[in-house]
Each structure stands twice: as C-alpha cells, then as structure tokens.
Design a protein around this motif. Structure first.
Motif, PDB file in Angstrom:
ATOM      1  N   HIS A 270       0.852  -1.188   0.000  1.00  0.00           N
ATOM      2  CA  HIS A 270       0.000   0.000   0.000  1.00  0.00           C
ATOM      3  C   HIS A 270       0.888   1.238   0.000  1.00  0.00           C
ATOM      4  CE1 HIS A 270      -2.643   3.077   1.884  1.00  0.00           C
ATOM      5  NE2 HIS A 270      -3.639   2.401   1.349  1.00  0.00           N
ATOM      6  N   THR A 271       0.372   2.342  -0.511  1.00  0.00           N
ATOM      7  CA  THR A 271       1.184   3.567  -0.626  1.00  0.00           C
ATOM      8  C   THR A 271       1.746   4.046   0.711  1.00  0.00           C
ATOM      9  OG1 THR A 271       1.167   5.881  -1.372  1.00  0.00           O
ATOM     10  CG2 THR A 271      -0.875   5.056  -0.410  1.00  0.00           C
ATOM     11  N   HIS A 272       1.062   3.749   1.837  1.00  0.00           N
ATOM     12  CA  HIS A 272       1.536   4.211   3.139  1.00  0.00           C
ATOM     13  C   HIS A 272       2.463   3.213   3.828  1.00  0.00           C
ATOM     14  CE1 HIS A 272      -0.715   7.738   2.852  1.00  0.00           C
ATOM     15  NE2 HIS A 272      -1.859   7.344   3.355  1.00  0.00           N
ATOM     16  N   ASP A 273       2.544   1.991   3.319  1.00  0.00           N
ATOM     17  CA  ASP A 273       3.374   0.989   4.008  1.00  0.00           C
ATOM     18  C   ASP A 273       4.179   0.136   3.025  1.00  0.00           C
ATOM     19  OD1 ASP A 273       1.471  -0.634   2.876  1.00  0.00           O
ATOM     20  OD2 ASP A 273       0.871  -1.632   4.716  1.00  0.00           O
ATOM     21  N   MET A 274       4.671   0.761   1.980  1.00  0.00           N
ATOM     22  CA  MET A 274       5.410   0.024   0.957  1.00  0.00           C
ATOM     23  C   MET A 274       6.689  -0.574   1.538  1.00  0.00           C
ATOM     24  SD  MET A 274       4.896   2.436  -2.411  1.00  0.00           S
ATOM     25  CE  MET A 274       5.605   1.188  -3.474  1.00  0.00           C
ATOM     26  N   ALA A 275       6.864  -1.892   1.339  1.00  0.00           N
ATOM     27  CA  ALA A 275       8.055  -2.580   1.832  1.00  0.00           C
ATOM     28  C   ALA A 275       9.106  -2.750   0.739  1.00  0.00           C
ATOM     29  CB  ALA A 275       7.680  -3.949   2.401  1.00  0.00           C
ATOM     30  N   ILE A 276       8.773  -2.381  -0.496  1.00  0.00           N
ATOM     31  CA  ILE A 276       9.679  -2.525  -1.642  1.00  0.00           C
ATOM     32  C   ILE A 276      10.230  -3.954  -1.665  1.00  0.00           C
ATOM     33  CG2 ILE A 276      11.521  -1.364  -2.954  1.00  0.00           C
ATOM     34  CD1 ILE A 276       9.238   0.466  -2.050  1.00  0.00           C
ATOM     35  N   HIS A 277       9.322  -4.895  -1.638  1.00  0.00           N
ATOM     36  CA  HIS A 277       9.687  -6.307  -1.498  1.00  0.00           C
ATOM     37  C   HIS A 277       9.470  -7.137  -2.761  1.00  0.00           C
ATOM     38  CE1 HIS A 277       5.360  -6.036  -0.810  1.00  0.00           C
ATOM     39  NE2 HIS A 277       5.261  -7.305  -1.116  1.00  0.00           N
ATOM     40  N   THR A 278       8.958  -6.521  -3.821  1.00  0.00           N
ATOM     41  CA  THR A 278       8.511  -7.273  -4.986  1.00  0.00           C
ATOM     42  C   THR A 278       9.649  -7.958  -5.732  1.00  0.00           C
ATOM     43  OG1 THR A 278       6.767  -5.612  -5.256  1.00  0.00           O
ATOM     44  CG2 THR A 278       7.110  -7.146  -7.077  1.00  0.00           C
ATOM     45  N   TYR A 279      10.728  -7.236  -6.021  1.00  0.00           N
ATOM     46  CA  TYR A 279      11.738  -7.726  -6.955  1.00  0.00           C
ATOM     47  C   TYR A 279      12.942  -8.409  -6.311  1.00  0.00           C
ATOM     48  CZ  TYR A 279       8.975  -4.851 -10.077  1.00  0.00           C
ATOM     49  OH  TYR A 279       7.935  -4.301 -10.786  1.00  0.00           O
ATOM     50  N   ILE A 280      13.153  -8.202  -5.044  1.00  0.00           N
ATOM     51  CA  ILE A 280      14.291  -8.844  -4.378  1.00  0.00           C
ATOM     52  C   ILE A 280      13.836  -9.733  -3.235  1.00  0.00           C
ATOM     53  CG2 ILE A 280      16.412  -8.446  -3.056  1.00  0.00           C
ATOM     54  CD1 ILE A 280      16.848  -5.909  -4.681  1.00  0.00           C
ATOM     55  N   ILE A 281      13.046  -9.186  -2.311  1.00  0.00           N
ATOM     56  CA  ILE A 281      12.691  -9.930  -1.106  1.00  0.00           C
ATOM     57  C   ILE A 281      11.842 -11.158  -1.421  1.00  0.00           C
ATOM     58  CG2 ILE A 281      11.412  -9.807   1.065  1.00  0.00           C
ATOM     59  CD1 ILE A 281      12.355  -6.941   1.372  1.00  0.00           C
ATOM     60  N   LEU A 282      10.799 -10.998  -2.225  1.00  0.00           N
ATOM     61  CA  LEU A 282       9.951 -12.151  -2.555  1.00  0.00           C
ATOM     62  C   LEU A 282      10.728 -13.260  -3.264  1.00  0.00           C
ATOM     63  CD1 LEU A 282       6.451 -10.727  -3.576  1.00  0.00           C
ATOM     64  CD2 LEU A 282       6.924 -12.466  -1.851  1.00  0.00           C
ATOM     65  N   PRO A 283      11.528 -12.959  -4.313  1.00  0.00           N
ATOM     66  CA  PRO A 283      12.324 -14.026  -4.931  1.00  0.00           C
ATOM     67  C   PRO A 283      13.304 -14.680  -3.960  1.00  0.00           C
ATOM     68  CG  PRO A 283      12.189 -12.146  -6.395  1.00  0.00           C
ATOM     69  CD  PRO A 283      11.614 -11.706  -5.081  1.00  0.00           C
ATOM     70  N   VAL A 284      13.913 -13.889  -3.086  1.00  0.00           N
ATOM     71  CA  VAL A 284      14.853 -14.449  -2.111  1.00  0.00           C
ATOM     72  C   VAL A 284      14.135 -15.423  -1.182  1.00  0.00           C
ATOM     73  CG1 VAL A 284      16.240 -13.887  -0.074  1.00  0.00           C
ATOM     74  CG2 VAL A 284      16.507 -12.562  -2.177  1.00  0.00           C
ATOM     75  N   ILE A 285      12.944 -15.058  -0.754  1.00  0.00           N
ATOM     76  CA  ILE A 285      12.170 -15.966   0.104  1.00  0.00           C
ATOM     77  C   ILE A 285      11.844 -17.248  -0.656  1.00  0.00           C
ATOM     78  CG2 ILE A 285       9.939 -16.273   1.265  1.00  0.00           C
ATOM     79  CD1 ILE A 285      10.010 -13.252   1.896  1.00  0.00           C
ATOM     80  N   GLY A 286      11.468 -17.121  -1.931  1.00  0.00           N
ATOM     81  CA  GLY A 286      11.189 -18.307  -2.740  1.00  0.00           C
ATOM     82  C   GLY A 286      12.401 -19.199  -2.879  1.00  0.00           C
ATOM     83  N   ILE A 287      13.571 -18.603  -3.142  1.00  0.00           N
ATOM     84  CA  ILE A 287      14.807 -19.386  -3.259  1.00  0.00           C
ATOM     85  C   ILE A 287      15.143 -20.055  -1.932  1.00  0.00           C
ATOM     86  CG2 ILE A 287      17.295 -19.217  -3.641  1.00  0.00           C
ATOM     87  CD1 ILE A 287      16.658 -16.895  -5.594  1.00  0.00           C
ATOM     88  N   ALA A 288      14.904 -19.344  -0.837  1.00  0.00           N
ATOM     89  CA  ALA A 288      15.188 -19.904   0.495  1.00  0.00           C
ATOM     90  C   ALA A 288      14.360 -21.161   0.746  1.00  0.00           C
ATOM     91  CB  ALA A 288      14.901 -18.861   1.570  1.00  0.00           C
ATOM     92  N   PHE A 289      13.115 -21.172   0.316  1.00  0.00           N
ATOM     93  CA  PHE A 289      12.287 -22.367   0.478  1.00  0.00           C
ATOM     94  C   PHE A 289      12.813 -23.526  -0.364  1.00  0.00           C
ATOM     95  CE2 PHE A 289       8.771 -19.489   1.970  1.00  0.00           C
ATOM     96  CZ  PHE A 289       8.620 -20.094   3.213  1.00  0.00           C
ATOM     97  N   VAL A 290      13.297 -23.231  -1.572  1.00  0.00           N
ATOM     98  CA  VAL A 290      13.866 -24.274  -2.428  1.00  0.00           C
ATOM     99  C   VAL A 290      15.110 -24.861  -1.768  1.00  0.00           C
ATOM    100  CG1 VAL A 290      14.970 -24.754  -4.645  1.00  0.00           C
ATOM    101  CG2 VAL A 290      12.950 -23.274  -4.553  1.00  0.00           C
ATOM    102  N   VAL A 291      15.974 -23.974  -1.252  1.00  0.00           N
ATOM    103  CA  VAL A 291      17.183 -24.435  -0.565  1.00  0.00           C
ATOM    104  C   VAL A 291      16.816 -25.270   0.660  1.00  0.00           C
ATOM    105  CG1 VAL A 291      19.190 -23.656   0.768  1.00  0.00           C
ATOM    106  CG2 VAL A 291      18.594 -22.519  -1.384  1.00  0.00           C
ATOM    107  N   ALA A 292      15.788 -24.854   1.381  1.00  0.00           N
ATOM    108  CA  ALA A 292      15.347 -25.603   2.569  1.00  0.00           C
ATOM    109  C   ALA A 292      14.874 -27.001   2.186  1.00  0.00           C
ATOM    110  CB  ALA A 292      14.236 -24.839   3.270  1.00  0.00           C
ATOM    111  N   ILE A 293      14.151 -27.103   1.073  1.00  0.00           N
ATOM    112  CA  ILE A 293      13.653 -28.409   0.628  1.00  0.00           C
ATOM    113  C   ILE A 293      14.819 -29.324   0.278  1.00  0.00           C
ATOM    114  CG2 ILE A 293      12.392 -29.586  -1.231  1.00  0.00           C
ATOM    115  CD1 ILE A 293      10.513 -27.137  -1.290  1.00  0.00           C
ATOM    116  N   PHE A 294      15.809 -28.812  -0.461  1.00  0.00           N
ATOM    117  CA  PHE A 294      16.955 -29.627  -0.857  1.00  0.00           C
ATOM    118  C   PHE A 294      17.793 -30.051   0.347  1.00  0.00           C
ATOM    119  CE2 PHE A 294      16.137 -28.249  -5.187  1.00  0.00           C
ATOM    120  CZ  PHE A 294      16.530 -29.362  -5.932  1.00  0.00           C
TER     121      PHE A 294
END
Length: 564
Positions: A270-294
């Motif tokens: 939201h405009t008042h609480d932007m975390a700027i998480h779309t392009y770096i944080i979300l992919p990093v979290i996704g990769i972290a789950f893949v690494v956790a599975i392996f």
C-alpha cells in the motif's frame, strides 16, 4: 585512546557503517532545508499544515474549534496535545520539525529492527544490512514510529515475555514512551491486540499467566487511551457534531476486484506501508524455500510469517468487498473505523522474512555469504533510490518551499488588505491546505473528520461539477475527506504550474451556495474564462520568479457574509 577507538570500530563497524548510510539518506533535509523535495500526498497537502495550524492556535488542551478551517473545525479532529510532533511544530519551524521527525523515524527503525533480528540471527552483517534497508523505507512521514517503531515495540514485548518482571527497567520505560511518538488508531491498536493474543495463547499453552506481559500490554493501551482523550470524549461523552465519517460508503469491490486487490497488496503493498519487497525480497524468500527443501530443513518461522502477511493482504482486500456492506451498513464502528489498516504491520514482517531467508542462504548455499551481501546491497540501493529528494525531484514534484510559495501568498494577502480572519477563500486547481498554511481562512479542506452537515452544505457548491463527473461524485459521496472545489475536467489533479496551458472555460459552481457559506474570494491556479457566468469578478493574477504557481484571484460578487 586510539586503541579504544580501534576496538569500538572493530566491534561495531557494521552499526557505524549502517548509521553512516542513514545519515547520507537524511542529508538532503539538513543540506537543502526548505528546498528539499518531499511527499505531497497525505503529507504537504494535509498533516504538515494540520500540525502547523494547531501549533499556531495554541489550543493544545482546549476543545474549542479552530476558526481557520470550514468556519470552525472541531479541535478533536486534530492531533492530541500528547503527540510529540505537535511540540516539534510548536518549538521549531515546520521543515525543521519535519526533519527531526524523519531522523527519529529512521534511527528508531534501524535500531529496533537490529535488536529484534539479533534474537534470531547471529550474522551481524545480515542483521545490520536488513535493518538499514528497513530504516530507509518510504514510510508515511507523519506516522513517525507508527510503522518504523513496530520492530522496537515487538523486541521490547518479547523481552518482557521472556524475562517477565526481570526485564530491564529501560525496556519498560522505552515501551511506555513509544505511544507519544506513534498513532494508536493507525497501527498500534492492531499490534497491541496481537500482543494480547500472544499473552492469551501462552496462558493456555503453559497453564500459567505472564502477568508482566499482560501489564505491559495493559499499560501501553492505557497510555494510548489517555493520549487520545479528545477522540474518546467526542465519541462517547460529548460528540458535539456528527462526523462525515458516519456517512462513509466505502467497499463495493466485486469478488474478482477483491482478489486482484489481494494480489496487488501482497505483491506491491500500500502507498503508506510500501516494503519494496517485490523484486528482491519475494524471490529471495522463494529461493530460500527451495534451498530448505533440498537440505531437508523446516523453515517454520519463515513460512508462518509469510502466511501471516498473506492473511493480512487477504483481510485488507476483503474489507473493500461489496459483501461487507451488510455489516458496515448495520454496525457504525465497522463503517467509520478502517479495520483493514492492520496491513500496516506488513513492512516489519517482510523484513523479518527477508533476514530469515538470507540467513538460510548464508548457511546452506554455496558462495552463500557473497550472494547474501550482494542481495543486501541491492535492496539497500533500491530503497535508497526512493529517498524523498531523489524520488520527487525525479518525478518533477515541487519542493517544500515551492509547494507553499509563502512570498506569493503574502502578496495576495497584502492586495486584499484585510485581516485574514475577516474573509473566507476557496481554492481551485490546487490543494486548499496551501492557503491554510499561508494563514488564509478556508471553506474547503482535507481532514480525517469534520461535521457531516458542513459536507452537505459545501457539496451544494460543487454539485454542478460533480454531476458532470461520476468518478468525482462517487469519490466525494462515498468518502469526502478531501472537500475540494472539484472541477469535472481536472479530475483528481491538484497541482498546476504557471506554465500549464490548461484553461477553465466550462466551470459551473453554485455561487449562491458559496456565498451563503461565507465565501468571499476564489484562488485559482488556472484562469477561469467564464468567471462572469459564475458571478466571480476577476481581481488580478499573482506570480513571481520563485513560485511554481500563477494564482488568479476572483472576488465572489454580492454582499459579503460579514456584512449580512
């Protein structure tokens, strides 16, 4: 001496480097002063002026109306006298107060997140790097610690939860000071509710109550209630007026629109609480789950927090679903209080998730440490790029000085030649708070709450223009916080510079209603070609080299309100 300094730098160089980055981030406010580009939306167009008006009125503890706005704005609609920002604006010039607020916000955000992450992660570079990225987020400026202070508050509550009455006294003191730097209605009502849930769950799980934690929640809540005594008095003891919020009619999204809003908020915020998480944080979290599975790991905390944020976005989206109108139409509190604001907890949760994901990559990925450092740098650069000066200069927005154009409005005041309390103005093609900032008494405004009766009377003035534009009509009728002199052809555009080619040649306002409400002058950032049809007499235009505006002054023809 040099050895001691060397030891401090060696042990705390990560913190010193982070503070240096934050200092550079804050430097435009200190170097440029009023020439800084800062946010207009819900900032220069509102909160800065509200604080300034309250500070100049001296009515901190009074319940009297402020005559400068809408012929008498109820005092309870403005900040409480126990809000620290009120005193910053009282003791300092507005831009200085704003700079102090930004400084407190950034450093509190850094140290709060640093202390919180240190509980879970032993890498000081991850902790410091994620914390400085969090501290540079484009927080809503007037929120102060409402969002930026949440990690600090959570750290203190967890400390009291773990140590009970043995928690350090300064933890208690800091926790009790946070209410004076933050907003209860915006975020902490939800945060404290969650702390209460944690206390209750602990009681059920461990079969004994942590009375220290309960006391901390109750004490902080009590301080907030005392701080907001004006709102409570107005709501439950002596309302004095019916707020325009009682007539809110928000939330008509279809199911598909609600689902789209969910994904939009989850992915971009939201405009008042932007975390700027779309392009770096979300992919990093996704990769972290893949690494956790392996690696056959169970990142339970990371998964739980990600689902928590998804739930917040889902709740936010469904709050505006048309199905909720049944509840809102029958329960006044559900209609007037925005329960969707719990999504303001998002940024804190996203950065905890980011740190946990980086920690997993750090430990279990080849070249993990190098990759993590590069990711932290990339995220810091992406949020630094949104520094107010950099962002709004890039977008061509006005500086603080240009927006308020004090010298230009001084010349208008001098031309009119009367005490500003003796006449009323409205603004066209610009924010009315600009006139308010410069001492004019305005009939139009932007406020969170004001009398519903006044809204209905003011609406008569702009009704002919609203009839031409269904979008504006809905905007005013379903919400109406911005009680502006809307022009159908301009829509929701409020900044027109003197080099604009726009001309108003089809304006249609109810001048009788404007005159009846007390209107004497119209300040327009665009020329009104058909001003005579609207019973407006053109006086003259005003401009100078420093201002971005060219203001056209029109006098409302007919007998002024103060002589009737």
């Amino acid at each position: 001496m040099s050895s001691a300094i060397s030891n401090i730098f060696s042990n705390y160089k990560h913190i010193l480097m982070a503070c240096l980055v934050i200092a550079v981030y804050l430097s435009p406010y200190y170097i440029l002063g009023e020439d800084t580009h800062i946010r207009v939306h819900d900032n220069m167009d509102s909160n800065i002026v509200w604080y300034k008006l309250l500070a100049e009125s001296g009515q901190f503890f009074s319940m009297s109306e402020l005559p400068n706005v809408i012929n008498g704005l109820p005092r309870s609609t403005l900040a409480t006298p126990f809000d620290i920002m009120v005193w910053f604006y009282t003791l300092f010039e507005p831009m200085t107060a704003y700079t102090i607020g930004q400084t407190i916000m950034r450093f509190a955000g850094f140290f709060g997140m640093y202390l919180l992450l240190r509980r879970f992660i032993s890498s000081k570079w991850i902790v410091a790097g994620v914390s400085v990225a969090f501290a540079m987020l484009p927080f809503w400026p007037s929120g102060l610690l409402s969002i930026a202070g949440l990690p600090l508050a959570l750290y203190l509550f967890l400390s009291i939860r773990d140590r009970s009455w043995r928690a350090p006294w300064y933890h208690w003191l800091t926790l009790m000071l946070i209410p004076f730097f933050s907003n209860f209605i915006l975020t902490f009502v939800f945060f404290l509710g969650l702390m209460g849930v944690i206390w209750l769950v602990d009681w059920i799980r461990f079969k004994h109550s942590n009375w220290a934690l309960f006391t901390a929640v109750a004490a902080m809540t009590t301080i907030y209630l005392i701080k907001n005594y004006m709102i409570i008095y107005s709501m439950f003891i002596n309302s004095g007026f019916t707020s325009h919020r009682d007539a809110l009619d928000l939330g008509h999204n279809s199911l598909m629109g609600t689902i789209r809003l969910f994904f939009e908020n989850f992915l971009t915020g939201h405009t008042h609480d932007m975390a700027i998480h779309t392009y770096i944080i979300l992919p990093v979290i996704g990769i972290a789950f893949v690494v956790a599975i392996f690696n056959r790991l169970r990142p339970t905390l990371l998964a739980s927090l990600l689902l928590f944020n998804a739930a917040l976005s889902l709740w936010y989206a469904f709050w505006y679903w048309e199905g909720w109108r049944i509840v809102k139409d029958n329960v006044m509190l559900a209609n007037t209080f925005n329960f969707s604001r719990i999504h303001f907890l998002d940024p804190m949760v996203w950065y905890i998730c980011f740190a946990l994901a980086l920690w997993l990559l750090w430990k279990h990925l080849r070249f993990g440490k190098t990759i993590v450092v590069l990711l932290i740098i990339a995220q810091c650069v992406s949020v630094f790029w949104l520094n107010e000066e950099l962002k709004y200069e890039r977008l061509g927005m006005p500086t603080y000085e240009e927006f308020y154009s004090e010298e230009l409005f001084e010349s208008i005041e001098e031309y009119i030649g009367k005490d500003q309390s003796e006449y009323r103005v409205v603004s066209i093609a610009m924010h009315p708070t600009i006139a308010q900032f410069n001492g004019f008494y305005t009939l139009d405004t932007y406020n969170n709450s004001y009398p519903l009766e006044y809204k209905q009377r003011f609406r008569e003035i702009i009704a002919p223009e609203l009839d031409k534009n269904p979008t504006l009509e809905s905007y005013v009728d379903t919400w109406g916080g911005r009680l502006y002199m809307y022009v159908a052809e301009l829509g929701k555009n409020y900044i027109f510079k003197k080099n604009s080619n726009e001309v108003l040649d089809n304006l249609n306002i109810n001048t009788d209603a404007l005159r009846e409400l007390g209107g004497d002058y119209v300040l327009s950032a665009l020329p009104i070609e058909n001003h005579e049809e609207n019973q407006l007499a053109f006086e003259r235009s005003f401009e100078n080299d420093e201002s971005i505006y060219k203001i056209y002054l029109y006098r409302v023809e007919g007998e002024p309100w103060y002589l009737r």
